[in-house]
Design an enzyme around this catalytic site. Structure first.
Site, PDB file in Angstrom:
ATOM      1  N   ASP A   1      11.938   2.448   5.221  1.00 31.55           N
ATOM      2  CA  ASP A   1      11.447   1.070   5.130  1.00 31.55           C
ATOM      3  C   ASP A   1      12.628   0.142   5.383  1.00 31.55           C
ATOM      4  O   ASP A   1      13.655   0.245   4.699  1.00 31.55           O
ATOM      5  CB  ASP A   1      10.832   0.816   3.739  1.00 31.55           C
ATOM      6  CG  ASP A   1      10.026  -0.482   3.698  1.00 31.55           C
ATOM      7  OD1 ASP A   1      10.560  -1.530   4.125  1.00 31.55           O
ATOM      8  OD2 ASP A   1       8.880  -0.449   3.222  1.00 31.55           O
TER       9      ASP A   1
ATOM     10  N   ASP B   1      14.865   1.138  10.413  1.00 28.12           N
ATOM     11  CA  ASP B   1      13.762   0.577  11.195  1.00 28.12           C
ATOM     12  C   ASP B   1      13.144   1.712  12.018  1.00 28.12           C
ATOM     13  O   ASP B   1      13.876   2.469  12.656  1.00 28.12           O
ATOM     14  CB  ASP B   1      14.325  -0.528  12.110  1.00 28.12           C
ATOM     15  CG  ASP B   1      13.230  -1.367  12.725  1.00 28.12           C
ATOM     16  OD1 ASP B   1      12.375  -0.800  13.431  1.00 28.12           O
ATOM     17  OD2 ASP B   1      13.232  -2.594  12.489  1.00 28.12           O
TER      18      ASP B   1
ATOM     19  N   ILE C   1       0.846  -1.208   0.000  1.00 26.04           N
ATOM     20  CA  ILE C   1       0.000   0.000   0.000  1.00 26.04           C
ATOM     21  C   ILE C   1       0.882   1.260   0.000  1.00 26.04           C
ATOM     22  O   ILE C   1       0.582   2.249  -0.670  1.00 26.04           O
ATOM     23  CB  ILE C   1      -0.956  -0.014   1.219  1.00 26.04           C
ATOM     24  CG1 ILE C   1      -1.772  -1.322   1.231  1.00 26.04           C
ATOM     25  CG2 ILE C   1      -1.888   1.186   1.190  1.00 26.04           C
ATOM     26  CD1 ILE C   1      -2.559  -1.569   2.520  1.00 26.04           C
TER      27      ILE C   1
ATOM     28  N   LYS D   1       1.930  -7.879   9.191  1.00 20.81           N
ATOM     29  CA  LYS D   1       0.492  -7.983   8.885  1.00 20.81           C
ATOM     30  C   LYS D   1      -0.041  -9.402   8.713  1.00 20.81           C
ATOM     31  O   LYS D   1      -1.170  -9.579   8.253  1.00 20.81           O
ATOM     32  CB  LYS D   1       0.182  -7.168   7.623  1.00 20.81           C
ATOM     33  CG  LYS D   1       0.905  -7.681   6.385  1.00 20.81           C
ATOM     34  CD  LYS D   1       0.357  -7.078   5.105  1.00 20.81           C
ATOM     35  CE  LYS D   1       1.066  -7.602   3.887  1.00 20.81           C
ATOM     36  NZ  LYS D   1       0.552  -7.147   2.632  1.00 20.81           N
TER      37      LYS D   1
ATOM     38  N   LYS E   1      -3.875  -3.413  15.862  1.00 18.73           N
ATOM     39  CA  LYS E   1      -4.576  -2.339  15.152  1.00 18.73           C
ATOM     40  C   LYS E   1      -5.525  -1.611  16.114  1.00 18.73           C
ATOM     41  O   LYS E   1      -5.624  -0.390  16.103  1.00 18.73           O
ATOM     42  CB  LYS E   1      -5.340  -2.907  13.948  1.00 18.73           C
ATOM     43  CG  LYS E   1      -4.416  -3.394  12.845  1.00 18.73           C
ATOM     44  CD  LYS E   1      -3.587  -2.248  12.278  1.00 18.73           C
ATOM     45  CE  LYS E   1      -2.334  -2.693  11.571  1.00 18.73           C
ATOM     46  NZ  LYS E   1      -1.406  -1.649  11.179  1.00 18.73           N
TER      47      LYS E   1
ATOM     48  N   TYR F   1      -2.358  -9.719  15.811  1.00 14.19           N
ATOM     49  CA  TYR F   1      -2.286  -8.697  14.754  1.00 14.19           C
ATOM     50  C   TYR F   1      -3.462  -7.733  14.876  1.00 14.19           C
ATOM     51  O   TYR F   1      -3.292  -6.505  14.909  1.00 14.19           O
ATOM     52  CB  TYR F   1      -2.277  -9.332  13.350  1.00 14.19           C
ATOM     53  CG  TYR F   1      -2.504  -8.290  12.278  1.00 14.19           C
ATOM     54  CD1 TYR F   1      -1.508  -7.384  11.938  1.00 14.19           C
ATOM     55  CD2 TYR F   1      -3.753  -8.159  11.652  1.00 14.19           C
ATOM     56  CE1 TYR F   1      -1.735  -6.388  10.996  1.00 14.19           C
ATOM     57  CE2 TYR F   1      -3.988  -7.174  10.704  1.00 14.19           C
ATOM     58  CZ  TYR F   1      -2.969  -6.287  10.381  1.00 14.19           C
ATOM     59  OH  TYR F   1      -3.206  -5.287   9.462  1.00 14.19           O
TER      60      TYR F   1
ATOM     61  N   SER G   1      -7.553  -1.308  10.175  1.00 14.06           N
ATOM     62  CA  SER G   1      -8.095  -2.416   9.381  1.00 14.06           C
ATOM     63  C   SER G   1      -9.537  -2.704   9.781  1.00 14.06           C
ATOM     64  O   SER G   1      -9.923  -2.522  10.949  1.00 14.06           O
ATOM     65  CB  SER G   1      -7.222  -3.638   9.661  1.00 14.06           C
ATOM     66  OG  SER G   1      -7.849  -4.810   9.216  1.00 14.06           O
TER      67      SER G   1
ATOM     68  N   LEU H   1      12.904  -2.912   4.709  1.00 13.39           N
ATOM     69  CA  LEU H   1      12.936  -3.974   3.689  1.00 13.39           C
ATOM     70  C   LEU H   1      12.602  -5.348   4.253  1.00 13.39           C
ATOM     71  O   LEU H   1      12.927  -6.366   3.662  1.00 13.39           O
ATOM     72  CB  LEU H   1      14.304  -4.008   2.976  1.00 13.39           C
ATOM     73  CG  LEU H   1      14.659  -2.711   2.253  1.00 13.39           C
ATOM     74  CD1 LEU H   1      16.124  -2.702   1.855  1.00 13.39           C
ATOM     75  CD2 LEU H   1      13.786  -2.533   1.013  1.00 13.39           C
TER      76      LEU H   1
ATOM     77  N   GLY I   1     -10.836 -18.627  12.170  1.00 12.89           N
ATOM     78  CA  GLY I   1     -10.769 -17.178  12.416  1.00 12.89           C
ATOM     79  C   GLY I   1     -11.431 -16.329  11.335  1.00 12.89           C
ATOM     80  O   GLY I   1     -11.551 -15.112  11.485  1.00 12.89           O
ATOM     81  N   ASP I   2     -11.857 -16.935  10.198  1.00 12.31           N
ATOM     82  CA  ASP I   2     -12.468 -16.141   9.124  1.00 12.31           C
ATOM     83  C   ASP I   2     -13.879 -15.687   9.506  1.00 12.31           C
ATOM     84  O   ASP I   2     -14.655 -16.468  10.060  1.00 12.31           O
ATOM     85  CB  ASP I   2     -12.574 -16.966   7.832  1.00 12.31           C
ATOM     86  CG  ASP I   2     -11.334 -16.829   6.954  1.00 12.31           C
ATOM     87  OD1 ASP I   2     -10.439 -16.046   7.321  1.00 12.31           O
ATOM     88  OD2 ASP I   2     -11.284 -17.501   5.909  1.00 12.31           O
TER      89      ASP I   2
END
Ligand code: NAD
Ligand code: WQD
Length: 349
Positions: free
Chosen positions: A34, A61, A15, A88, A157, A153, A128, A36, A299-300
């Site tokens: 970033d 970092d 993103i 993520k 958020k 995760y 999210s 990487l 978890g979905d």
């Protein structure tokens, strides 16, 4: 008036890279940090190619205080920060929760401290739709109550938003949390897109890699959900639409409009089932996608889609791309990466 500079953490990621391109098009100067961890240096060249412009890049970092101090000292004109840098992967966060709290929470706090020291007035935080879990009512508006997080995760958020809210209460800066639904696709020019490292966990990269012959078959997780065709429904959003909303939200903060903290859903407002995604992919790519039904994934949630009216009214933003565009662009990007790999292999032999 001189150009404003935006610091983008995680700016070489999926993103972040698309947002950097749109910030450059909107005439901002961009500084990227970033480390990487989940991106490649070649993205920097792809950003140059797509935008025709240069950015300042630091492979640092965000948790490294000394390194971040150096970035802010070198760029005293930074006006706002967009914070993408985070881990993520939902499953990995269950296996290694502390890794996630360290990067996503400590990394955020370290950045907020640097912002405070350097008098930065504006921040966008990547949140999210996972913070809503499976709500009682659809579509999901910003007033929909949040659910306890299903994973470390998801918790980073939720906690991240709370930390940002508290930090804005001092009046030192303004912030917006953007709650993304399911970001997919790639830049229409085909040079930047999603480059998952290893086996993709998300649907669209798995679809394009299967069509490209890199994976044998797609597993459709669950065909016994209470939805019209039995497969789960999500609100997929084109990554370029998502990039645009960051430019709009940042402008709102820099113009000192709106409250000190706000939150926006970022989706199209329309949900698609997994089978509808497969059909759309086959339509735009002209090829059949091998798939089979598999058990539900732990978890979905069953079904989520956004009420994105707040972003439309207050940010004058509305998704422009549909599901066919998302899949066409993801597929073009996938084919381009394969072509490039092929060219590299030819050069080597
Ligand atoms: P990504 O992994 O492609 O990009 C994140 C980038 O941050 C990577 O380039 C990585 O190398 C970098 N990074 C990670 N930790 C860092 C650190 N400590 N210091 C410096 N760089 C670091 O992920 P993405 O899909 O572009 O997601 C961006 C943000 O949006 C993340 O915060 C993610 O949680 C959030 N988000 C993503 C999705 C999605 O489905 N992609 C959905 C909702 C929210
Ligand atoms: C979409 C649909 C799967 C892969 C995740 C995170 C969420 C957010 C976005 C960051 C689901 C099905 C998938 C496959 C399949 N990220 N599927 N076969 O799970 O909605 O959201 O990314 O904040 O937090 O959880 O996205 O792309 O993984 O799945 O059938 O091989 O496709 O079951 O219904 P998800 P996804």
């Amino acid at each position: 008036m001189s150009k404003q500079t935006i610091l983008v953490t995680g700016g070489l990621g999926f993103i972040g890279s698309h947002t950097v391109v749109e910030l450059l098009h909107a005439s901002y100067d961009v500084v990227v940090v970033d480390n990487l961890n989940n991106s490649r240096m070649q993205v920097l060249e792809s950003i140059r190619r797509t935008s025709g412009k240069e950015i300042d890049f630091y492979p640092y970092d965000t948790r490294d205080e000394k390194a971040m101090k150096e970035v802010f000292e070198k760029h005293p004109n930074i006006a706002g920060v967009i914070h993408f840098a985070a881990y993520k992967a939902v499953g990995e966060s269950v296996a290694e929760p502390l890794k996630y709290y360290d990067n996503n929470i400590y990394g955020l706090v370290a950045l907020l401290k640097q912002m405070q020291i350097n008098g930065i007035k504006a921040m966008l935080f990547s949140s999210s739709c996972t913070v809503y879990g499976q709500p009682e009512k659809l579509p999901i508006s910003e007033q929909t109550p949040l659910k306890p997080a299903e994973s470390p995760y998801g918790n980073t958020k939720k906690m991240g938003e709370e930390i940002v809210v508290d930090a804005t209460k001092t009046g030192a800066f303004k912030a917006i949390s953007l709650r993304y639904f399911n970001p997919v696709g790639a830049h229409p020019d085909g040079f930047i897109g999603e480059l998952p490292i290893g086996v993709p966990q998300n649907l669209i990269p798995f679809v394009t890699q299967t069509a490209a012959g890199l994976r044998k078959e797609l597993s459709v997780f669950g065909n016994d959900y209470p939805t019209p065709d039995g497969t789960a429904i999500r609100d997929y959003i084109h990554v370029v639409d998502l990039a645009h909303v960051h430019v709009k939200a940042m402008a709102r903060l820099l113009n000192n409009e709106g409250p000190s903290y706000d939150v926006y859903n970022v989706g199209t407002g329309r949900g698609y089932s997994v089978l509808e995604v497969i059909e759309a992919f086959e339509r735009v790519s002209g090829q059949a996608l091998p798939y089979h039904f598999a058990p539900r994934r732990a978890g979905d949630v069953v079904q989520v889609y956004a009420d994105a009216n707040k972003a439309e009214q207050e940010l004058q933003w509305k998704a422009q791309y549909g599901i066919d565009d998302m899949l066409r662009d993801a597929w073009n990007f996938q084919k381009n990466i394969l072509d490039e790999t092929h060219i590299l292999n030819e050069k080597e032999s």
